[in-house]
Design a protein around this motif. Structure first.
Motif, PDB file in Angstrom:
ATOM      1  N   LYS A  16       0.835  -1.204   0.000  1.00 48.65           N
ATOM      2  CA  LYS A  16       0.000   0.000   0.000  1.00 48.65           C
ATOM      3  C   LYS A  16       0.866   1.249   0.000  1.00 48.65           C
ATOM      4  CE  LYS A  16      -3.452   2.772   2.112  1.00 48.65           C
ATOM      5  NZ  LYS A  16      -4.081   3.026   0.828  1.00 48.65           N
ATOM      6  N   PHE A  18       0.678   5.673   0.182  1.00 50.08           N
ATOM      7  CA  PHE A  18      -0.022   6.956   0.238  1.00 50.08           C
ATOM      8  C   PHE A  18       0.791   7.874  -0.659  1.00 50.08           C
ATOM      9  CE2 PHE A  18      -1.510   5.575   4.581  1.00 50.08           C
ATOM     10  CZ  PHE A  18      -2.866   5.629   4.299  1.00 50.08           C
ATOM     11  N   THR A  49      -2.365   1.604   9.567  1.00 50.31           N
ATOM     12  CA  THR A  49      -2.716   1.338   8.161  1.00 50.31           C
ATOM     13  C   THR A  49      -2.965  -0.149   7.953  1.00 50.31           C
ATOM     14  OG1 THR A  49      -1.338   3.212   7.529  1.00 50.31           O
ATOM     15  CG2 THR A  49      -1.974   1.687   5.767  1.00 50.31           C
ATOM     16  N   ARG A  52      -6.410  -0.820   9.314  1.00 48.74           N
ATOM     17  CA  ARG A  52      -7.430  -0.189   8.470  1.00 48.74           C
ATOM     18  C   ARG A  52      -7.548  -0.883   7.125  1.00 48.74           C
ATOM     19  NH1 ARG A  52      -9.185   4.777   9.775  1.00 48.74           N
ATOM     20  NH2 ARG A  52      -9.166   5.461   7.608  1.00 48.74           N
ATOM     21  N   THR A  53      -6.453  -1.436   6.645  1.00 49.42           N
ATOM     22  CA  THR A  53      -6.489  -2.150   5.368  1.00 49.42           C
ATOM     23  C   THR A  53      -7.221  -3.483   5.524  1.00 49.42           C
ATOM     24  OG1 THR A  53      -4.410  -1.082   4.778  1.00 49.42           O
ATOM     25  CG2 THR A  53      -5.048  -2.977   3.449  1.00 49.42           C
ATOM     26  N   ARG A  56     -10.737  -2.832   5.460  1.00 51.62           N
ATOM     27  CA  ARG A  56     -11.182  -2.206   4.206  1.00 51.62           C
ATOM     28  C   ARG A  56     -11.520  -0.719   4.381  1.00 51.62           C
ATOM     29  NH1 ARG A  56     -10.186  -1.821  -0.606  1.00 51.62           N
ATOM     30  NH2 ARG A  56     -10.759  -3.359  -2.165  1.00 51.62           N
ATOM     31  N   LEU A  57     -10.981  -0.112   5.454  1.00 51.09           N
ATOM     32  CA  LEU A  57     -11.118   1.343   5.577  1.00 51.09           C
ATOM     33  C   LEU A  57     -10.102   2.015   4.663  1.00 51.09           C
ATOM     34  CD1 LEU A  57     -11.491   1.552   9.468  1.00 51.09           C
ATOM     35  CD2 LEU A  57     -13.280   2.009   7.792  1.00 51.09           C
ATOM     36  N   GLU A  58      -9.103   1.246   4.210  1.00 52.75           N
ATOM     37  CA  GLU A  58      -8.130   1.716   3.226  1.00 52.75           C
ATOM     38  C   GLU A  58      -8.069   0.707   2.091  1.00 52.75           C
ATOM     39  OE1 GLU A  58      -6.500   4.508   3.370  1.00 52.75           O
ATOM     40  OE2 GLU A  58      -6.498   5.058   5.498  1.00 52.75           O
ATOM     41  N   THR A  59      -7.786   1.206   0.903  1.00 53.83           N
ATOM     42  CA  THR A  59      -7.565   0.304  -0.240  1.00 53.83           C
ATOM     43  C   THR A  59      -6.088  -0.091  -0.243  1.00 53.83           C
ATOM     44  OG1 THR A  59      -7.081   2.211  -1.601  1.00 53.83           O
ATOM     45  CG2 THR A  59      -9.355   1.394  -1.644  1.00 53.83           C
ATOM     46  N   PHE A  60      -5.738  -1.057  -1.065  1.00 48.75           N
ATOM     47  CA  PHE A  60      -4.320  -1.393  -1.243  1.00 48.75           C
ATOM     48  C   PHE A  60      -4.098  -1.721  -2.717  1.00 48.75           C
ATOM     49  CE2 PHE A  60      -4.978  -6.052  -1.262  1.00 48.75           C
ATOM     50  CZ  PHE A  60      -6.226  -6.138  -0.669  1.00 48.75           C
TER      51      PHE A  60
END
Ligand code: ADP
Ligand code: MG
Length: 247
Positions: A16, A18, A49, A52-53, A56-60
């Motif tokens: 992932k 940013f 992160t 959160r990944t 699924r609060l963050e995409t990867f």
């Protein structure tokens, strides 16, 4: 508690970014049913992160994550169900300020799990009992102490019958005298067989409750060991340096 058995959460070469920042670098991780995994590491190493990944609060960008054999859904109802299967407790308690403690707990089961109000309330009271806040059920979050609010947040996650619980530094926003009441609830949960991924620097909890410690630095899993081994005989220079600063 065990480090073998059925894989429940599986990350396979997850990456992932940013922008230009590579935050998760080829993360491979397997968490088994009933296992308690503690994740520690310096600030900025990617621990939040990672949580959160998984939720699924963050995409990867690359690699794969499965929960109970199923890949993470992108959106819609399947995503809501995944979020229910993967409970998450944050540093800030994130309770709904304008709902009572009881309503905070019954909302998800009624909306996402389709439970009847009566059944949801009965179960909510059992869970509030379990975390020791049942007598506050009709109050609003602001009327409770931080430790009580965090215990409610744990009960709220449990009300969804999650398969795994993620905790991201659940005690780091609490006054010192409230930390143990939250860790005690988490220790009981660990003993009850819940699968848990816990980001924390609370060594006492890690020693008592964790099956395995993962040390992250710079977006990578640098070291992995049983708690006693990790705390007494860290292998990598980065883990030694980190433990030297916090112990
Ligand atoms: P930790 O929880 O271990 O302190 P984080 O996962 O919060 O680490 O952060 C890892 C890195 O990603 C840090 O350098 C942080 O500044 C960066 N980061 C975290 N969230 C974002 C975001 N939403 N946008 C840009 N950078 C972020
Ligand atoms: Mg963090």
């Amino acid at each position: 508690m065990s480090t073998s058995g059925t894989p429940l959460v599986v990350l396979d070469r997850v990456n992932k970014h940013f922008g230009d920042l590579h935050v998760l670098k080829d993360i491979d991780l397997v968490v088994h049913t009933g296992e308690v995994l503690v994740v520690i590491g310096p600030s900025g190493s990617g621990k939040s992160t990672l949580c959160r990944t998984i939720n699924r609060l963050e995409t990867f960008e690359s690699g794969s994550i499965t929960v109970d054999g199923k890949p993470l859904p992108e959106e819609g109802k399947a995503l809501a169900r995944l979020r229910a299967d993967v409970g998450m407790v944050f540093q800030s308690f994130n309770l709904f300020a304008h709902k009572t403690i009881l309503e905070n707990i019954t909302l998800g089961p009624i909306k996402v799990r389709g439970q009847k109000k009566d059944a949801a309330e009965k179960r909510a009271m059992e869970l509030l009992e379990r975390v020791g806040v049942a007598h506050q059920a009709e109050k609003y979050p602001a009327q409770l102490s931080g430790g009580q609010q965090q215990r409610v947040a744990i009960a709220r996650s449990l009300a969804m019958d999650p398969k795994v619980m993620l905790f991201d530094e659940p005690t780091s926003a609490l006054d010192p005298e409230m930390i143990n009441e939250v860790l005690d609830v988490m220790t009981d949960l660990a003993k009850s067989g819940m699968t848990m991924i816990v980001v924390t620097h609370e060594m006492g909890f890690a020693r008592k409750a964790a099956d395995r410690v993962v040390f992250m630095a710079d977006g990578q899993i640098v070291e992995e060991a049983e708690p006693e081994t990790f705390f007494t005989k860290p292998q990598s220079a980065r883990a030694k340096d980190f433990l030297g600063k916090i112990l």
